[in-house]
Design a protein around this motif. Structure first.
Motif, mmCIF file in Angstrom:
data_model
loop_
_atom_site.group_PDB
_atom_site.id
_atom_site.type_symbol
_atom_site.label_atom_id
_atom_site.label_comp_id
_atom_site.label_asym_id
_atom_site.label_seq_id
_atom_site.Cartn_x
_atom_site.Cartn_y
_atom_site.Cartn_z
ATOM 1 N N THR A 11 0.829 -1.075 0.028
ATOM 2 C CA THR A 11 -0.013 0.047 -0.053
ATOM 3 C C THR A 11 0.967 1.126 -0.017
ATOM 4 O O THR A 11 1.795 1.358 1.021
ATOM 5 N N LEU A 12 0.757 1.973 -0.972
ATOM 6 C CA LEU A 12 1.594 3.464 -1.256
ATOM 7 C C LEU A 12 0.610 4.374 -1.060
ATOM 8 O O LEU A 12 -0.463 4.681 -1.666
ATOM 9 N N VAL A 20 1.107 11.340 8.280
ATOM 10 C CA VAL A 20 0.542 9.713 8.254
ATOM 11 C C VAL A 20 1.241 9.023 9.360
ATOM 12 O O VAL A 20 0.240 8.453 10.134
ATOM 13 N N MET A 21 2.370 9.295 10.130
ATOM 14 C CA MET A 21 2.844 8.505 11.160
ATOM 15 C C MET A 21 1.998 9.306 12.345
ATOM 16 O O MET A 21 1.744 8.326 13.331
ATOM 17 N N ALA A 22 1.814 10.296 12.307
ATOM 18 C CA ALA A 22 0.917 10.918 13.551
ATOM 19 C C ALA A 22 -0.407 10.097 13.755
ATOM 20 O O ALA A 22 -0.927 10.031 14.623
ATOM 21 N N GLY A 23 -0.988 9.658 12.820
ATOM 22 C CA GLY A 23 -2.192 8.889 12.789
ATOM 23 C C GLY A 23 -2.143 7.433 12.894
ATOM 24 O O GLY A 23 -3.310 6.756 12.992
ATOM 25 N N PHE A 190 9.569 6.947 3.737
ATOM 26 C CA PHE A 190 10.170 7.855 2.669
ATOM 27 C C PHE A 190 10.683 6.923 1.440
ATOM 28 O O PHE A 190 11.726 6.462 1.323
ATOM 29 N N ALA A 191 9.404 6.587 0.862
ATOM 30 C CA ALA A 191 9.611 5.685 -0.195
ATOM 31 C C ALA A 191 10.553 5.552 -1.155
ATOM 32 O O ALA A 191 10.827 4.804 -1.934
ATOM 33 N N VAL A 210 5.319 5.630 2.215
ATOM 34 C CA VAL A 210 4.796 6.801 1.753
ATOM 35 C C VAL A 210 5.538 7.650 1.265
ATOM 36 O O VAL A 210 6.812 7.784 1.568
ATOM 37 N N GLU A 211 5.054 8.655 0.135
ATOM 38 C CA GLU A 211 6.242 9.467 -0.372
ATOM 39 C C GLU A 211 5.460 10.649 -0.598
ATOM 40 O O GLU A 211 4.321 10.754 -1.284
#
Length: 234
Positions: A11-12, A20-23, A190-191, A210-211
């Motif tokens: 999943t990207l 994203v990380m905060a959630g 940091f994809a 995530v990018e």
């Protein structure tokens, strides 16, 4: 949030990794394997004479020291085990005495490049290696699948993918094999060019990437869509 790309394993998301990380919940991933942006010092000095202009090879935003530390504190919260990251040695070495909250530095490895970027000026050798930080969730006993092996790598630079700093699939596949188990969920905030995601899928792990830059999301989606499994460099 709607994924930019999704299949059975990967999943990207095209998004800001910090948002994203905060959630994400605590210990919501089994392992982190990543290659975060380096600082402005590294980006400014990453230049090439390939075009004769000495232009910078890196065309995405750098991180500040505070941004990098914030990222690793979040990764320490999110992982159940390992955080494996290529890093500039100026950031990897201090982690031994002052590790990010939630993590413990277990070892620093090196990636020695057999064909590094040539040094533009002739007053010093080219910088032909990068650090690899092997960190584990603090307060827990670490494990890995590498037995008594070392954590150093010697290889060419990665095959060009359209991303300015691609990493070798073979090296990242080794990270996946050594620091996760089949069926695990691997996270790469940091994809970049998608190397972690490709290596994870090829080895039967699920992965979230995530990018921030859409053009690199497109590169990742193209690489993942080219065939069911990409055995490049394995």
């Amino acid at each position: 949030m709607k994924p930019y790309f999704e299949d059975e394993f990967v999943t990207l998301f095209h998004a800001d990794s910090f948002e994203v990380m905060a959630g994400m919940g605590d210990e919501s991933v089994d392992c982190v394997i990543t290659d975060p942006p380096y600082t402005d010092y590294v980006h400014t000095n990453a230049k090439s004479n390939r075009s004769g202009s000495g232009a910078s090879e890196i065309n995405f935003d750098s991180f500040t020291d505070d941004m990098l530390l914030t990222a690793f504190v979040e990764l320490g919260r999110l992982t159940k085990g390992w955080v494996v990251s290529t890093l500039d040695h100026r950031h990897a070495l201090p982690m031994e005495q002052n590790p990010p909250q939630g993590l413990e530095l277990k070892r620093i490895g090196v990636w020695v490049k057999t064909n590094p970027m040539p040094q533009i000026s002739s007053d010093r050798p080219a910088h032909g290696w990068e650090s690899i930080a092997y960190l584990f969730k603090s307060g827990q006993k670490s494990w890995w699948n590498g037995s008594g092996s070392h954590g150093n790598y010697v290889s060419n630079l990665a095959t060009p993918t359209g991303h300015p700093t691609p990493k070798p699939v073979k090296m990242f596949s080794s990270f996946v094999e050594r620091f996760s188990n089949p069926g695990d969920l691997i996270f790469d905030p940091f994809a970049g060019g998608g190397t972690t995601l490709i290596a994870a899928r090829n080895l039967g792990r699920k992965a979230i990437g995530v990018e921030l830059e859409e053009k690199y999301c497109e590169i990742i989606a193209t690489r993942l869509s080219q065939q069911a499994f990409n055995f490049e460099e394995l």
